[in-house]
Write an enzyme that holds these catalytic residues in place. Structure first.
Site, PDB file in Angstrom:
ATOM      1  N   ASP A 265       0.814  -1.219   0.000  1.00  0.00           N
ATOM      2  CA  ASP A 265       0.000   0.000   0.000  1.00  0.00           C
ATOM      3  C   ASP A 265       0.846   1.267   0.000  1.00  0.00           C
ATOM      4  OD1 ASP A 265      -2.281  -1.592   0.119  1.00  0.00           O
ATOM      5  OD2 ASP A 265      -2.347  -1.562   2.306  1.00  0.00           O
ATOM      6  N   ALA A 266       1.988   1.237  -0.688  1.00  0.00           N
ATOM      7  CA  ALA A 266       2.887   2.388  -0.672  1.00  0.00           C
ATOM      8  C   ALA A 266       3.292   2.845  -2.074  1.00  0.00           C
ATOM      9  CB  ALA A 266       4.142   2.057   0.142  1.00  0.00           C
TER      10      ALA A 266
END
Length: 282
Positions: free
Chosen positions: A227-228
């Site tokens: 999620d980056a």
């Protein structure tokens, strides 16, 4: 109307726009849309032009050949695409249907200009919905104790269908690093949180415990770090202390659908330029 999309990123300097514009004008190129952005922090320049294909005296391969010297002069990272060639998309989902159903509806209604080659899922729940649309459905179960065979099959299917973009429409599995690397900036995910807040599992539960007043969703490119990846699109909805976790999940699903659809559309229309871990979205 058929157009060519010219997308450029390069170190900023004087003369880039003039050079590109003069090149297009010299070949009678009719620009229908032009976007520019100069990033003072990084010192880079970003550009996206749409040109009527019927105004040019050559096809896309000849365009690439003729434009190459300018690209070399300005050290450009660039691409030219033809709207006549629809991008091939592979969708992936698990059990939740809202994002997948929304994308299928938009595709069926000609809102998304792409070819959906297939849907891959680690569950068989959504097969009838997908096959109603005439799209192949592949059930690839994932063994939590040994995920490698499943992802080897996923990789094989993605290659078989010559996917140009993979969309994780609430596919609740973490892709292996090799797949993320091989399809860098070609795998799009929807995360049910306004990143970088509440990464990982159950973000609405995390948000409820924190007492936030805004919840949201984030469409981003998938990288090896969970999620980056570079963010393409985000949106939020206001909540209050009186909203339950179930309410937040319900509100959030509506935001997720809109954000994922917009993010995919931007990618399909070559509006997203990635620089480092940031994006410029025209």
């Amino acid at each position: 109307m058929r157009t060519f999309r010219l997308v450029i990123a390069c170190p900023d300097r004087v003369g880039i726009v003039a050079k590109v514009s003069n090149f297009l004008a010299s070949h009678n190129g009719w620009i229908t849309e032009a976007s520019h952005h100069s990033d003072n922090l990084s010192g880079w320049f970003f550009m996206r032009h749409e040109i009527r294909a019927d105004s040019l005296p050559f096809g896309i391969e000849a365009f690439r050949e003729a434009f190459a010297p300018i690209a070399e002069e300005f050290s450009m990272n660039w691409r030219i695409t033809d709207t006549a060639q629809k991008k091939r998309v592979v969708l992936m989902a698990s059990r939740e249907s809202h994002c997948l159903a929304d994308l299928l509806h938009r595709w069926h209604s000609d809102e998304l200009d792409c070819e959906i080659s297939c849907v891959i899922s680690n569950h068989d729940d959504l097969r009838s919905m997908v096959e109603w649309h005439g799209i192949p459905y592949y059930h690839v179960p994932v063994n939590p104790q040994d995920k490698e065979p499943a992802f080897a099959e996923v990789s094989r299917l993605v290659k078989q269908h010559e996917a140009e973009v993979v969309v994780l429409a609430r596919y609740m599995q973490i892709l292996p690093p090799e797949l993320c690397s091989e399809y860098a900036h070609k795998v799009i995910n929807i995360h049910h949180s306004f990143l970088p807040s509440f990464v990982g599992a159950k973000p609405y539960h995390q948000a409820s415990l924190r007492g936030v007043k805004l919840i949201g969703a984030t469409c981003h490119y998938v990288t090896e770090e969970l999620d980056a990846g570079p963010i393409i699109e985000q949106d939020v909805v206001r909540v209050s202390h009186s909203d339950s976790i179930e309410d937040m999940v319900r509100f959030g699903r509506d935001v997720e659908k809109m954000v994922l659809a917009r993010g995919l559309r931007y990618h399909l229309e070559d509006r997203v330029l990635v620089h480092g871990n940031k994006t410029v979205v025209f």
